[in-house]
Design an enzyme around this catalytic site. Sequence first.
Site, mmCIF file in Angstrom:
data_model
loop_
_atom_site.group_PDB
_atom_site.id
_atom_site.type_symbol
_atom_site.label_atom_id
_atom_site.label_comp_id
_atom_site.label_asym_id
_atom_site.label_seq_id
_atom_site.Cartn_x
_atom_site.Cartn_y
_atom_site.Cartn_z
ATOM 1 C CG LEU A 196 58.186 32.086 -29.520
ATOM 2 C CD1 LEU A 196 57.236 32.507 -30.634
ATOM 3 C CD2 LEU A 196 57.518 31.075 -28.606
ATOM 4 C CE1 TYR A 197 63.957 37.573 -25.456
ATOM 5 C CE2 TYR A 197 65.828 37.315 -26.949
ATOM 6 C CZ TYR A 197 65.190 37.997 -25.927
ATOM 7 O OH TYR A 197 65.777 39.111 -25.371
ATOM 8 C CB ALA A 198 64.325 36.432 -32.465
ATOM 9 C CB THR A 252 58.151 37.590 -28.434
ATOM 10 O OG1 THR A 252 59.453 37.382 -27.853
ATOM 11 C CG2 THR A 252 57.430 36.261 -28.538
#
EC number: 5.1.3.6
Length: 461
Positions: free
Chosen positions: A263-265, A267
Site C-alpha cells: 500500500l505504501y508503494a 500511495t
Amino acid sequence: MPISATADTSKTVKLERYNSYLRKIHSTKVLNASSKVLFRATLLVALVLVLLFAINYPPLSDSRAAAAHHLHRRSFLSTGIFSSSSSSSSLGGGAAWEKRVRQSSTAKRQHGLSVLVTGAAGFVGSHCSLALRKRGDGVLGFDNFNDYYDPSLKRARQALLEKQQVFIVEGDLNDGPLLRKLFDVVPFTHVLHLAAQAGVRYAMKNPQSYVASNIAGFVNLLEVTKAANPQPAIVWASSSSVYGLNTENPFSEEHRTDQPASLYAATKKAGEEIAHTYNHIYGLSLTGLRFFTVYGPWGRPDMAYFFFTKDILHGKSIDIYRTQDNQEVARDFTYIDDIVKGCVGALDTAEKSTGSGGKKRGPAQLRVYNLGNTSPVPVGRLVSILEGLLGTKAKKHLIKMPRNGDVPYTHANVSLAYRDFGYKPTTDLAAGLRKFVKWYVGYYGIQPRVKKENSHAEDSV
C-alpha cells in the site's frame, strides 16, 4: 351589626382567595421562566460537551481512530492559534510568529532560494534543511511530529536546526488554512516535500494513515501551491517501492511502475500520477525523486540497519529475510549525504512553474529520477559489517520473507540524474555504516561499551 360583620368577613375571604390566585399565577410564570432558562442552559452545556467530545474523540474505529484523532487535533489547534499573540508558539499567529517565519525563510546569499521543507524534522528533511541553510538559502520547516517512531528523535533534529536558525512550523499537511497562511507570509521559490507516512510493513496495520498523508496531504499541498502567486517549483519524495514487482534490473525510470507490492508503494505511485495531473492542469513544476533505502546518522529507527544495531548491542536475535526460493534479500543502500546532494541538485535545476493564481500559462517541467547507490548489497553483508563495527556477534535468525509488501531486490540506474544534475553517489556501505555507528553510540550514550572494540573492528571492514 351581625349582617355587617358577615359582609366584612366575606370580603376578606374573597380578597385572600384573589391574592392566593395572583400568587399562584406569579409562581407559575416564574416556574415556567426558570424551566425555560434551565432547559436552554442544559441544552447549551450539552452542545458544548458534544463539541468537545467530537474534537477529542471522533467516532472512528480501529486503525483510523489514531490517525484521524491526531489530524483533527492538529487542524483545530493550528487554525485556532492564528489569533494568539504568543511569541513562543510554533503553531502560528501573531507578529512575533510571522517574524520568525520570514527570518527563517530569507536567503543569506544573493539569489538564494526560499524553500519550504515539509517533514523537516524527519531523517532526510533535517539533513536537507541543514545543507540548504549552510549554503545560504532560506529554509522554513514544516512537520507534525507524529509518533510513528520516537518523537524525541525528531525533537532532537529540530534542536539541531534551531541552532542554524531554521524554524519548524508544527502542523499537518491537511491543514489548508495553516499552509495558506505560510504562503501569505512568504513568497517561497521552492517546496521540498519530504513529509510522508513511511514504512512498508506498517501499512498493513494502519492503512488510513498512508492515505491521509501520502495522498490527501499531498493533494492539499498542491491545492495551496497552485493558488500561490508566485507558484513555487516543487521537488518531492517518491520511492523506489513504486517499481514493485518489476523484475528488470537495474531499475530505470522507463520501467513499468503499475504493479505496486504494498500500500505504501501504491500511495507513492498515486502521488506520481497526481503530480502529473497538477502539472498538466495548473502549470506546477514538479520533480519526483525515487529514494533507494536511505541510511545514515539521525536515521529512522524503523529501518533494518538501525534496529539491527540496537538488537545486536542488546544481545537480541535479529531476523534476516530470505526470498521464497531461498535467495538472499539485497538492497541498494544509499547514504544520506548522497541523497542530500541529489535533492539539492533537483532543486537547483527545477524550472519555474508556469501558472499564476491557479491558472496555467504554459507547459511546465515534469520530471522523475532515481536516487540510489547503484550497488545492491545482501542484508547478510550489512549484518557482517555491523558485527565488525560493534565488536559483537549477532544472533541471526534466518526466515522466509513474509508476504507483507517487501520486495527481494532493489538496484538503481541513476544515469538520468547524473545527466541532468550531476548526481553521483560516493559513499559505500562500509564507510556509511561506520559513520552511522559512530553517531548511534554517541547519541544513545553507549560509546564506552564499544569503544575498545572499534579500533580493530574498523580494520575488519
